[in-house]
Structure formats: structure tokens, C-alpha cells
Design an enzyme around this catalytic site. Sequence first.
Site, mmCIF file in Angstrom:
data_model
loop_
_atom_site.group_PDB
_atom_site.id
_atom_site.type_symbol
_atom_site.label_atom_id
_atom_site.label_comp_id
_atom_site.label_asym_id
_atom_site.label_seq_id
_atom_site.Cartn_x
_atom_site.Cartn_y
_atom_site.Cartn_z
ATOM 1 N N ARG A 1 57.266 39.240 36.725
ATOM 2 C CA ARG A 1 55.888 39.239 36.312
ATOM 3 C C ARG A 1 55.137 40.601 36.520
ATOM 4 N NH1 ARG A 1 52.057 35.410 39.893
ATOM 5 N NH2 ARG A 1 50.684 36.448 38.625
ATOM 6 N N CYS B 1 47.902 31.197 46.593
ATOM 7 C CA CYS B 1 48.854 32.027 46.317
ATOM 8 C C CYS B 1 49.702 32.325 47.467
ATOM 9 C CB CYS B 1 48.061 33.199 45.886
ATOM 10 S SG CYS B 1 49.088 34.908 45.783
ATOM 11 N N ASP C 1 50.353 46.791 47.788
ATOM 12 C CA ASP C 1 51.131 46.169 46.891
ATOM 13 C C ASP C 1 52.375 46.992 46.945
ATOM 14 O OD1 ASP C 1 49.117 45.655 44.032
ATOM 15 O OD2 ASP C 1 49.564 44.730 45.881
ATOM 16 N N LYS D 1 50.429 47.153 34.954
ATOM 17 C CA LYS D 1 49.929 45.556 34.826
ATOM 18 C C LYS D 1 48.565 45.206 35.274
ATOM 19 C CE LYS D 1 51.193 42.740 38.342
ATOM 20 N NZ LYS D 1 49.903 41.823 39.123
ATOM 21 N N ASN D 2 48.250 45.833 36.376
ATOM 22 C CA ASN D 2 46.822 45.937 36.925
ATOM 23 C C ASN D 2 45.699 46.470 36.429
ATOM 24 O OD1 ASN D 2 47.979 43.934 38.652
ATOM 25 N ND2 ASN D 2 48.019 45.169 40.837
ATOM 26 N N ARG E 1 43.073 34.276 48.611
ATOM 27 C CA ARG E 1 42.595 34.728 47.348
ATOM 28 C C ARG E 1 41.516 33.999 47.026
ATOM 29 N NH1 ARG E 1 47.258 37.364 44.961
ATOM 30 N NH2 ARG E 1 45.585 38.631 44.120
ATOM 31 N N ILE F 1 37.451 33.479 45.552
ATOM 32 C CA ILE F 1 36.750 34.303 44.351
ATOM 33 C C ILE F 1 35.364 34.201 44.783
ATOM 34 C CG2 ILE F 1 38.593 34.011 42.701
ATOM 35 C CD1 ILE F 1 36.685 31.701 41.634
ATOM 36 N N ASP F 2 34.992 34.003 46.251
ATOM 37 C CA ASP F 2 33.390 33.697 46.377
ATOM 38 C C ASP F 2 32.637 35.056 46.045
ATOM 39 O OD1 ASP F 2 35.111 35.053 48.304
ATOM 40 O OD2 ASP F 2 33.457 35.071 49.731
HETATM 41 C C1 EPZ Z 1 44.226 42.974 42.746
HETATM 42 O O1 EPZ Z 1 44.214 41.372 43.369
HETATM 43 C C2 EPZ Z 1 45.604 43.144 42.427
HETATM 44 N N1 EPZ Z 1 45.958 42.340 41.228
HETATM 45 C C3 EPZ Z 1 46.730 42.743 43.755
HETATM 46 O O2 EPZ Z 1 48.040 43.070 42.962
HETATM 47 C C4 EPZ Z 1 46.275 43.700 44.541
HETATM 48 O O3 EPZ Z 1 47.131 43.452 45.666
HETATM 49 C C5 EPZ Z 1 44.881 43.643 45.204
HETATM 50 O O4 EPZ Z 1 44.138 43.886 43.945
HETATM 51 C C6 EPZ Z 1 44.472 44.468 46.230
HETATM 52 O O5 EPZ Z 1 44.796 45.897 45.708
HETATM 53 C C7 EPZ Z 1 45.518 42.663 40.145
HETATM 54 O O6 EPZ Z 1 44.696 43.819 39.927
HETATM 55 C C8 EPZ Z 1 45.704 41.628 38.871
HETATM 56 P P1 EPZ Z 1 40.977 41.697 45.665
HETATM 57 P P2 EPZ Z 1 42.755 40.871 43.649
HETATM 58 O O7 EPZ Z 1 39.848 40.903 45.440
HETATM 59 O O8 EPZ Z 1 41.765 41.649 42.988
HETATM 60 C C9 EPZ Z 1 39.241 39.369 49.439
HETATM 61 C C10 EPZ Z 1 50.144 42.716 42.762
HETATM 62 O O9 EPZ Z 1 51.093 42.587 43.366
HETATM 63 N N2 EPZ Z 1 38.351 38.951 48.495
HETATM 64 O O10 EPZ Z 1 40.948 43.411 45.940
HETATM 65 O O11 EPZ Z 1 42.857 39.726 43.822
HETATM 66 C C11 EPZ Z 1 40.778 38.954 49.228
HETATM 67 O O12 EPZ Z 1 41.024 37.913 49.946
HETATM 68 C C12 EPZ Z 1 48.984 41.950 43.105
HETATM 69 O O13 EPZ Z 1 50.256 43.312 41.601
HETATM 70 C C13 EPZ Z 1 37.362 38.158 49.158
HETATM 71 O O14 EPZ Z 1 37.195 37.708 50.185
HETATM 72 O O15 EPZ Z 1 42.538 41.444 45.448
HETATM 73 C C14 EPZ Z 1 41.484 40.165 49.801
HETATM 74 O O16 EPZ Z 1 41.429 39.944 51.341
HETATM 75 C C15 EPZ Z 1 48.873 41.118 44.366
HETATM 76 N N3 EPZ Z 1 36.674 37.280 48.025
HETATM 77 C C16 EPZ Z 1 40.891 41.284 49.539
HETATM 78 O O17 EPZ Z 1 39.257 40.932 49.099
HETATM 79 C C17 EPZ Z 1 36.681 37.635 46.711
HETATM 80 O O18 EPZ Z 1 35.807 37.118 46.085
HETATM 81 C C18 EPZ Z 1 41.109 42.101 48.327
HETATM 82 O O19 EPZ Z 1 41.385 41.262 47.387
HETATM 83 C C19 EPZ Z 1 37.567 38.446 46.392
HETATM 84 C C20 EPZ Z 1 38.548 39.203 47.194
#
Ligand code: EPZ
Length: 417
Positions: A397, A116, A304, A22-23, A121, A123-124
Site C-alpha cells: 500500500r 482501521c 508513521d 504516498k501521503n 480514525r 472524521i468528525d
Molecule cells: C494521515 O492520516 C496519514 N495518511 C497517516 O499515514 C498518518 O499516520 C496520519 O496522517 C498522522 O500523521 C494520509 O495522509 C493518507 P489525522 P489521517 O487525521 O489524516 C484524530 C500511513 O501509514 N482525528 O492527522 O487520517 C485521529 O483519530 C498513514 O501512511 C479526529 O479525532 O490522520 C488521530 O488521533 C497511517 N477526528 C489524529 O486526529 C478527525 O476528524 C490524527 O489523525 C480526524 C482525525
Amino acid sequence: MDKMVINGGKVLRGEARTSGAKNAALPILFSTLLAAGKHRFTNVPRLMDIDSTSALLESLGCKITRDGNNLDIEVGELTSIEAHYDLVRKMRASILCLGPVLTRYGQAIVSLPGGCAIGTRPIDLHLDGMKAFGAEIELKEGYVRASAKKLKGCTFLFETATVGGTENLMMAATLAEGTTVLENAAKEPEIVDLAEYLNKMGAKITGQGTSIITIEGVKALKPAEHRIMPDRIEAGTLLIAGAITGGDVKVTDCRPKDLEALILKMKESGFTIETGDDWVRVLPAKSWKSVDVTTAPHPLFPTDLQAQFMALMAVAEGTSVITETIFENRFMHVQELVRLGAEIIPKTRVAVVRGHKNGLTAAPVMATDLRASASLVLAGLVAKGETVVNRIYHLDRGYENLEAKLVALGADVRRAE
Ligand code: EPZ
């Protein structure tokens, strides 16, 4: 159907094939917006999140044809540059259309993803990155409005390793002017799969899988074909399903390398694990030891798989300390496991799990998010009696036909209203 009914106590035996990841599929499908023409994919999992992505791409003017696990996307001139709230709220990964649309069309309007269950989550870092490319970013009425005549390559240091942020900026950089260097980039295998597809389209990316990714901007990209990589999280979930029932399960069409952290922890816990080029097998164990786990970015233990591994520790012998460092609220499954008889003391980022062999007894429980639902299904496989997991739609999902795969291994699992 909203429920899954599991009669615990069956020992799982046999083989289960991993579906596409999926990811990896989600960012790769969004990357098609970078190149007009027909993109062809195989091993695409049939999941709700893939359907949501298809709906969003169609709302932008793409034509999608699906045949089982094959999916073709015909990308023309976009009829819209707006990713609408109604579509984005169903799937936060929709933010991944920002980079491709902005870099190809000079502007993009994407709804801010909502909250969520597992964390805020933010996106900054995605937005800071787009600004570093020279884009104007305005947040208005719940939308990100981004514009730039032409993105300029830059060096961007992520203060936190972010999978989605790395993917968004990597895609944006492919058509930017000049060279981009992403520092402290995420190293997940799904990022490598995305980079491989972008390079097939004519992008010039090196360093994927390491924390420094370099992208030489090019004038244009062209459509290509790709087989989505196997889903390492599904593979890990199936392996734990075999382990928790004391069974003998071989997970095929997967990549043992992607599961190294889980395999090491299962061996430390006392399981015998065999691996081949594209399979991993767990052998029967009567009991296993509690071990401590701390989640962290790849190649360390994946967040995950934290909920699933906690179910395994709930019926281990001893005390396991599980630390969740990625998301601030990823213990929603704890109280549901406690309803099944697990002895777990949750703190903020740490949960102390006192394992009890045969300690789980069936009860109605509630799924709250994708991986929490998997954890409850795994616990139901060993809980004495009939466990009913409510709101099981969360599972759909991210897992393609999980119950069919478990039934084929000998589990007593069915859907119900
Ligand atoms: C991806 O989410 C995956 N989803 C998640 O899988 C997975 O848990 C996560 O990576 C971590 O491995 C997809 O790939 C679709 P991150 P993502 O940005 O990209 C912080 C599942 O169960 N952060 O790596 O959203 C954030 O808060 C899902 O399949 C910021 O602070 O995760 C977190 O603490 C759940 N600012 C950390 O980074 C930002 O702009 C990691 O989040 C972006 C992220």
C-alpha cells in the site's frame, strides 16, 4: 504473493532512491476534481493506494493514463458525485474527495470509511468543518450526504491537528465564497505540497506549513502540472534499514529537513548521520544506545516511523520508552517483534523496549498494517535465520519496490507464495 522471506545478517551498503510520497500524492490526486481539464503528475509512486484512488476518480468520470511514475488525469463534468463503499473501504483516504466534490458541485455522497487496524480514525472534524462552511451534512446508511448551494468561507479551529481534515477543508475553501482561516491546522510537509499544487491551479493559499492557513476563495481553478514530493516515511524506513544492519546507506532524492526528528533521535542513539541538499546517509555503527521517542504532529517524531524505530530499539543497548500519542492502537507490531525475540512490554500508549544486541531470531510473523509490516521487514534484516513475513500485501500500500531497493543494498529478501 503473500509472503516476504528475509535471511538476516547481511550488512546493507550503497544508495537507495526515495519514491514519491504516498501521503502527498493521494490528496493531490483528489484535488484534481476541483478543476476540469488535464492534470499532469510526475514522481507518482506505483502503489496499491494510488491504484485505489485512480479507480475512485474513474468511477466519478475521470480518465486516467499512467506511464511508469507519470500519471495524467483528465477531469470533465463528473458522471457521479458518489464515492462508493466498495472503493472507500479499500482506502480510508477516499474521504478526501468530499471537500473537492462538495465545493465544486454543491453536493457529495461519500461512504463513511470503515475502521482501521491502528485506530478508530474518526472524521468528525472533517464534517464539522464542512458544516462551518454552511453545508448540510446527513449520515445515512453508511454514507455522508453533504449539500450546499455555495460554501461560505469561515474561520475553523481544529480541536485536534488532523492531516486529512486540514487537507479536506483547504481544498473545500479554494472555491468557497470569501476567506477561510484554518486554525490549529496540521503542518505536515504533504500539506505544503498539496497547497503548492492548489496554488498552481490558481488557488490563493498562504500559511501552509504553519498552524494558521488562510485561503481566499476564487471563482474557478485550472489544471496544472506537478512533481510529487519525496516520501519522507520511505526515506526514514530506508535509513533505519541501513542503521539496523550496521551498514552504510545513502538515501537519495529526499528532503533532510522533513526527517529532522528521526535524524536527531538516530544521532542521540549514537549513529553518525551525514546530510546534503537531497540526501541523508547513515554510517556503520557496531552498537547504539536505546533512546526514548514520543510521536507527535510534524515537526516532531512522526507516528508513521514509530514501528520502524521500535525495531531499531529492539537491538539497541539499554531500555527505550516509546510513546504513541496519535493513534490508540498502533502497537500491533509489538507481539510480532516479540515472536522474533524482542523484549517489549506494551502498555496502552507506551511500550517499554529492552534492547538486546543480536537479540532477534527468525520466526514466521504476521503483518497487520502498512508500517507494522515495514517494522517486521527491518527486524528480519538482523534476525538470525530466515524470517517469513505473512500478509505482506500491507506493505504494497505504501512502499514502491521496497524489496528491490533492499536487495540492491545487499539484503537477502524475496517474495514467496
Ligand atoms: C494521515 O492520516 C496519514 N495518511 C497517516 O499515514 C498518518 O499516520 C496520519 O496522517 C498522522 O500523521 C494520509 O495522509 C493518507 P489525522 P489521517 O487525521 O489524516 C484524530 C500511513 O501509514 N482525528 O492527522 O487520517 C485521529 O483519530 C498513514 O501512511 C479526529 O479525532 O490522520 C488521530 O488521533 C497511517 N477526528 C489524529 O486526529 C478527525 O476528524 C490524527 O489523525 C480526524 C482525525
